[in-house]
Write a protein that holds these residues in place. Structure first.
Motif, mmCIF file in Angstrom:
data_model
loop_
_atom_site.group_PDB
_atom_site.id
_atom_site.type_symbol
_atom_site.label_atom_id
_atom_site.label_comp_id
_atom_site.label_asym_id
_atom_site.label_seq_id
_atom_site.Cartn_x
_atom_site.Cartn_y
_atom_site.Cartn_z
ATOM 1 N N UNK A 43 -31.402 -0.227 41.985
ATOM 2 C CA UNK A 43 -32.103 -1.211 42.804
ATOM 3 C C UNK A 43 -32.613 -2.333 41.932
ATOM 4 N N UNK A 44 -32.533 -3.562 42.449
ATOM 5 C CA UNK A 44 -32.996 -4.740 41.729
ATOM 6 C C UNK A 44 -34.097 -5.407 42.535
ATOM 7 N N UNK A 45 -35.149 -5.850 41.850
ATOM 8 C CA UNK A 45 -36.232 -6.536 42.538
ATOM 9 C C UNK A 45 -36.893 -7.522 41.596
ATOM 10 N N UNK A 46 -37.719 -8.381 42.147
ATOM 11 C CA UNK A 46 -38.454 -9.329 41.337
ATOM 12 C C UNK A 46 -38.478 -10.710 41.953
ATOM 13 N N UNK A 47 -38.981 -11.671 41.225
ATOM 14 C CA UNK A 47 -38.999 -13.066 41.629
ATOM 15 C C UNK A 47 -37.704 -13.690 41.129
#
Length: 91
Positions: A43-47
Motif C-alpha cells: 500500500x502507498x500513501x502520503x502527500x
C-alpha cells in the motif's frame, strides 16, 4: 569511570532503514517475476500520492516550494524490517 556498554540506538535505526530499503528494492526487482510478484504487494500513501501528484505548495512571491512525501509499504519491505531487527539483536 566505567561506562555501561549497550547497543546504540543509531545503529538500530540504520540497520532497520537498510533492511526496509533493501527489502523494497528486492520487491521492486521481483515484481515482474511471476512466482515472486507477491513480494511487491503493498500500500502507498502520503502527500503527492497517486497519479495526480498533488503536493503542498508554499508561494513566497519570488519562488514556489513544493512539499510531498510518498511511503510505500510492501511485503518485501516488511520482511527486510524484521530481518534488520533480528540482525540487530544478534549483534
Amino acid at each position: 569511570m566505567s561506562r555501561v556498554v549497550g547497543k546504540n540506538s543509531w545503529a538500530l535505526l540504520l540497520i532497520i532503514l537498510a533492511g526496509v530499503v533493501l527489502g523494497g528494492f528486492i520487491g521492486y526487482l521481483a515484481k515482474d517475476v511471476p512466482y515472486l510478484s507477491w513480494l511487491n504487494y503493498g500500500q502507498e500513501f502520503g502527500i503527492g500520492n497517486g497519479n495526480d501528484h498533488s503536493t503542498v505548495s508554499l508561494n513566497l512571491g519570488v519562488m514556489v516550494i513544493n512539499f510531498g512525501i510518498r511511503i510505500k509499504f510492501t511485503i518485501a519491505g516488511i520482511i527486510g524490517l524484521v530481518l534488520g531487527i533480528i540482525i540487530y539483536r544478534k549483534l
